[in-house]
Write an enzyme that holds these catalytic residues in place. Structure first.
Site, mmCIF file in Angstrom:
data_model
loop_
_atom_site.group_PDB
_atom_site.id
_atom_site.type_symbol
_atom_site.label_atom_id
_atom_site.label_comp_id
_atom_site.label_asym_id
_atom_site.label_seq_id
_atom_site.Cartn_x
_atom_site.Cartn_y
_atom_site.Cartn_z
ATOM 1 N N ARG A 183 4.570 7.763 14.551
ATOM 2 C CA ARG A 183 5.700 6.885 14.253
ATOM 3 C C ARG A 183 7.034 7.618 14.353
ATOM 4 O O ARG A 183 8.092 6.988 14.326
ATOM 5 C CB ARG A 183 5.540 6.301 12.862
ATOM 6 N N LYS A 197 4.620 -8.068 12.450
ATOM 7 C CA LYS A 197 4.451 -7.803 11.019
ATOM 8 C C LYS A 197 5.642 -7.050 10.440
ATOM 9 O O LYS A 197 6.186 -7.421 9.396
ATOM 10 C CB LYS A 197 3.153 -7.029 10.822
ATOM 11 N N ASP A 216 -0.504 -9.016 7.179
ATOM 12 C CA ASP A 216 -1.199 -7.738 7.271
ATOM 13 C C ASP A 216 -2.696 -8.002 7.088
ATOM 14 O O ASP A 216 -3.132 -9.145 7.112
ATOM 15 C CB ASP A 216 -0.680 -6.775 6.200
ATOM 16 N N ARG A 238 0.520 6.508 1.030
ATOM 17 C CA ARG A 238 1.051 7.416 2.042
ATOM 18 C C ARG A 238 2.446 6.999 2.491
ATOM 19 O O ARG A 238 3.268 7.837 2.835
ATOM 20 C CB ARG A 238 0.098 7.501 3.232
#
Length: 292
Positions: A167, A208, A227, A127
């Site tokens: 986002r 991260k 992660d 994605r």
DNA sequence: AACCAGGGTGAGC
DNA sequence: GCTCACCATGGT
């Protein structure tokens, strides 16, 4: 290693390079394409095609002034043979590196890594690739990444319509911060810790994402992105007593040192490709490291 | 139909 | 400092 430039073609010999692992399914860069064995990509408006050779690769479409740019992009000045020696104390890490020769850590423009990894939050590689494609196609110009100025002016509605979800405002606000003087490029010459703290002030950037920008975009080889995969593998093989990602991140540098991030890439890919057992153990010659 | 994916944020403690 | 619900979306 031999590097040769002649009329638009950069030939690199004497180096192991796996384009599938390093460009297509790398999870460090998301916009390279493979068409009939030819790998197509671009960076900061420079478009090239890469062809894997027996002993290296050829890069087509390179302007003479950009030779050093691409040498840096593919991290060709680094001796990856050193990594296994550095990991002498950790056989699991040595084996992970040994199992994926040809994996390299690219030096991307920080801005391209920044927007890619803001989009990576709680997302999967497929994605992320899709979103980057759509961002380049519908917001960028001429098939390249959108500039900070361009993205800062984009509407949240448009970004949500191409699938960015929550986002979307992070992208716009971070682009705006860059336009208003956030010294992204200058962070490359700052110490790791200071650059990290600076990146955390950007919307959509936590530990991260900051580490990914530092490792893939700022040349900070000690940055150790944690992660879900790296968390699992570190708990399984290196520090079973730890509980949080933050603690793993802190301890990784003590363990692996200046090149922790490069080692992380091999560990990450081994875990993701199923080459490093995480739960049920089949046949494996890897031994968990005993606590000291 | 829940669960997962290269997580970050804000609230509550 | 720490944990936790919540956040979009597409695939399984």
């Amino acid at each position: 290693m031999q590097i040769n430039y002649n009329e638009g073609t950069l030939c690199v010999a004497g180096v192991q390079f796996d384009p599938q692992l390093t460009l297509i399914d790398s999870a460090q860069v998301f916009h390279w394409k493979e068409i009939d064995g030819l790998y197509i990509g671009h960076s900061e408006g420079r478009a090239v095609q890469l062809c894997a050779e027996a002993d290296g690769f050829s890069l087509f479409g390179v302007q003479e002034k950009d030779v050093s740019f691409w040498i840096h992009y593919f991290d060709l000045n680094r001796d990856y043979g050193e990594l296994i020696r550095i990991c002498g104390e950790y056989p699991v890490a040595q084996q992970a590196i040994g199992r994926l020769p040809g994996l390299r850590v690219l030096n991307q423009p920080a801005w391209e890594a920044l927007i890619a990894f803001i989009l990576s939050a709680n997302n999967n590689v497929r994605r992320i690739r899709m979103l980057i494609d759509r961002l380049i196609c519908s917001v960028g110009k001429n098939g390249f990444f959108p500039s900070p100025e361009c993205l800062a002016k984009e509407s949240e509605t448009v970004l949500r319509s191409i699938g960015c979800g929550y986002r979307a405002p992070y992208l716009i606000r971070t682009a705006d911060a860059i336009c208003n003087g956030f010294p992204l490029e200058r962070l490359a010459s700052e110490p790791y810790e200071k650059a990290h703290a600076m990146l955390l002030t950007l919307p959509g950037v936590g530990d991260k994402v900051a580490d990914c920008v530092q490792l893939f975009g700022l040349g900070h080889s000690q940055a150790f992105p944690v992660d879900v995969w790296v968390e699992r593998l570190m708990k399984k093989w290196f520090m079973p007593e730890t509980s949080s990602k933050k603690e793993i991140r802190r301890r990784a540098y003590d363990m692996f040192g200046e090149y922790a991030g490069l080692i992380q890439q091999s560990l990450f890919h081994c875990a993701r490709l199923g080459l490093m057992p995480l739960e049920i153990e089949k046949q494996s010659n890897m031994e968990p490291r005993k606590a000291t």
